[in-house]
Design an enzyme around this catalytic site. Structure first.
Site, mmCIF file in Angstrom:
data_model
loop_
_atom_site.group_PDB
_atom_site.id
_atom_site.type_symbol
_atom_site.label_atom_id
_atom_site.label_comp_id
_atom_site.label_asym_id
_atom_site.label_seq_id
_atom_site.Cartn_x
_atom_site.Cartn_y
_atom_site.Cartn_z
ATOM 1 N N CYS A 165 41.064 36.893 24.284
ATOM 2 C CA CYS A 165 41.505 36.730 25.655
ATOM 3 C C CYS A 165 43.295 36.892 25.707
ATOM 4 C CB CYS A 165 41.352 35.368 25.901
ATOM 5 S SG CYS A 165 41.759 34.565 27.619
ATOM 6 N N HIS A 195 38.808 29.788 28.032
ATOM 7 C CA HIS A 195 39.307 29.513 29.558
ATOM 8 C C HIS A 195 38.943 27.747 29.470
ATOM 9 C CE1 HIS A 195 39.315 33.465 31.661
ATOM 10 N NE2 HIS A 195 40.117 33.425 30.559
ATOM 11 N N TYR A 248 42.816 27.402 33.532
ATOM 12 C CA TYR A 248 41.561 27.193 34.004
ATOM 13 C C TYR A 248 40.873 25.859 33.965
ATOM 14 C CZ TYR A 248 40.825 32.375 34.066
ATOM 15 O OH TYR A 248 41.165 33.604 34.403
HETATM 16 C C1 G6P Z 1 43.204 36.549 33.064
HETATM 17 C C2 G6P Z 1 41.898 36.217 32.276
HETATM 18 C C3 G6P Z 1 40.867 37.111 32.142
HETATM 19 C C4 G6P Z 1 40.518 37.698 33.653
HETATM 20 C C5 G6P Z 1 41.849 37.903 34.308
HETATM 21 C C6 G6P Z 1 41.579 38.067 35.877
HETATM 22 O O1 G6P Z 1 43.729 37.513 32.410
HETATM 23 O O2 G6P Z 1 42.265 35.533 30.725
HETATM 24 O O3 G6P Z 1 39.548 36.671 31.483
HETATM 25 O O4 G6P Z 1 39.624 38.401 33.586
HETATM 26 O O5 G6P Z 1 42.857 36.817 34.206
HETATM 27 O O6 G6P Z 1 42.561 38.752 36.597
HETATM 28 P P1 G6P Z 1 41.933 39.678 38.039
HETATM 29 O O7 G6P Z 1 43.159 40.331 38.360
HETATM 30 O O8 G6P Z 1 40.803 40.175 37.559
HETATM 31 O O9 G6P Z 1 41.728 38.535 38.782
#
Ligand code: G6P
Length: 427
Positions: A165, A195, A248
């Protein structure tokens, strides 16, 4: 050396490719294979990746395919970043939450639950293909919900895997920004699940800098949480716990404010992403573009390529350095199952990730972590077996879902909405 990217048609892909150039001397990749069922998007991202490679003197060739087994065959590293059902399925998850007056979010709560049910069988297909066609390869999973998907791989495959992550490395980068030290000098006493994590201490170059950095992060909390009610709750939580909080955690420490914020918006985050992606893909198509465009920072994946190749570097060179990944607990966090996926500092080398034993989590961490871990474990079981009662109990045990009757309605609704993606498990 072959690197495969499953979900290569993602708008994030240029970020991943960009991170490889900095480490090619230590990670001698000669072929990048990108796989995605969406050929239209794949041709665009693979085209851009090819031009990026050319710009750097063509150190590797770029191939694309819609055949997962072809991509995986003989690969040393397989990076998974797929989204079963595409962004449309994420939007459905978000709207499902709104219909039931609960948080419907990409990874937390019922949104993450639906995503896990759709995704786990597909990721296990990849792991099985690797067992057959790339048995010595390493699976690096970014696929969300990353912690739950990683637990499924740990429990149902023999492949060496890592759940990754961008958040842990993002925290490290924040420390780098405030202290000016090198990334490798930052040590986090980091504990939790994907998260759902807490940083208890910060050590920089061997010196404890916890108090000073926490004060700074509390002061700058408005940069992370722009909603005043969420901000107030998160500040109050950080002040009391004296820990750095994963963003989160807002869904647990400020659930009403987080839900109110989601309800106030005219578009869900998934719908916003559709618009961002439309303009990104227009850019990616331009033949003169041969680098990651700055507009990509409108997506949430900052630093994810740094995390990916820092990890691959340590595996490739058997560095045995410490990195924060999702991996098998193996007793590292007391009171959690050995085969649970936890997000902790681990020693990384050619034999995989070995979680480093952690101080027992204080009750404020342990309680929520146990709740969510129990939900995650049941979710993995439900996704693999298609058993409706296990699915129901997973929802019932989650702190952000309705009462039992409400959970039954929620389950009926989500199974119907996701029917096309759950053939072979629930249907
Ligand atoms: C962060 C989280 C990811 C998630 C992303 C969402 O990077 O760690 O797990 O997928 O945010 O970003 P987005 O641009 O898709 O809302």
């Amino acid at each position: 050396m072959k690197l495969a990217v499953i979900g290569g048609g993602s708008s994030y892909t240029p970020e991943l490719v960009d991170g490889l150039f900095a480490r090619l001397d230590r990670i001698p990749v000669t072929e990048v294979w990108m796989m995605d069922p969406n050929l239209e998007r794949l041709e665009i991202t693979a085209g851009l990746a090819g031009r990026m490679s050319e710009k750097h003197g063509s150190p590797f060739t770029v191939h694309h395919t819609t055949d997962m087994r072809e991509a995986v065959a003989g690969a040393k590293y397989v990076v998974t970043q797929l989204r079963v059902g595409g962004i449309q399925a994420r939007i459905e998850d978000e709207k499902l939450g709104l219909r039931h007056n609960i948080i419907g979010q990409e990874t937390t709560g019922v949104g993450g639950f639906c995503c896990a049910l759709r995704t786990i069988p597909r990721v296990l297909d990849i792991a099985r293909a690797m067992e057959e066609l790339a048995p010595d390869g390493y699976l690096i999973n970014f696929t969300n919900p990353s912690g739950i998907v990683t637990e499924a791989i740990i429990k149902h495959s023999k492949i060496t895997s890592f759940g990754l992550c961008n958040i842990p490395i993002g925290i490290v980068m924040e420390v780098v920004k405030h202290t000016g030290c090198a990334m490798e000098k930052v040590e986090l006493d980091y504990v939790g699940l994907n998260h759902l994590s807490w940083v208890r201490h910060f050590t920089v170059d061997g010196r404890d800098r916890t108090d000073e950095l926490l004060d700074k992060f509390i002061e700058l909390a408005h940069e992370e949480w722009d909603d005043p009610a969420i901000l107030e709750n998160m500040r109050a939580s950080m002040q009391s716990l004296r820990m750095f909080l994963n963003g989160y955690l807002q869904y647990f420490y400020a659930p009403d404010a987080a839900l109110a914020k989601i309800k106030k918006k005219s578009k869900t985050r998934g719908e916003e992403v559709v618009e961002i992606e439309a303009s990104l893909f227009e850019k990616y198509k331009q033949k003169e573009l041969n680098e990651k465009p700055p507009e990509l920072s409108k997506r949430g994946g900052a630093h994810y390529s740094t995390a990916a190749f820092y990890l691959i570097d340590a595996i490739e060179n058997d560095a045995k350095n410490t990195q924060i990944v999702c991996c098998r607990n193996n007793g590292a966090i007391p009171t959690f199952d050995d085969d649970a996926a936890v997000e902790v500092p681990a020693v990384i080398g050619k034999n995989g990730a070995k979680a480093i034993p952690q101080l027992a989590p204080a009750p404020i961490i342990r309680g929520l972590m146990q709740d969510i871990k129990a939900y995650e474990t049941m979710t993995v079981q439900a996704a693999v077996t298609g058993d409706q009662e296990t699915a129901f109990q997973a929802l019932l045990g989650h702190p952000l879902t309705p009462n039992a009757i409400g959970c039954r309605k929620l389950l009926d609704d989500l199974l119907e909405v996701n029917r096309p993606h759950l053939q072979g498990t629930f249907f």
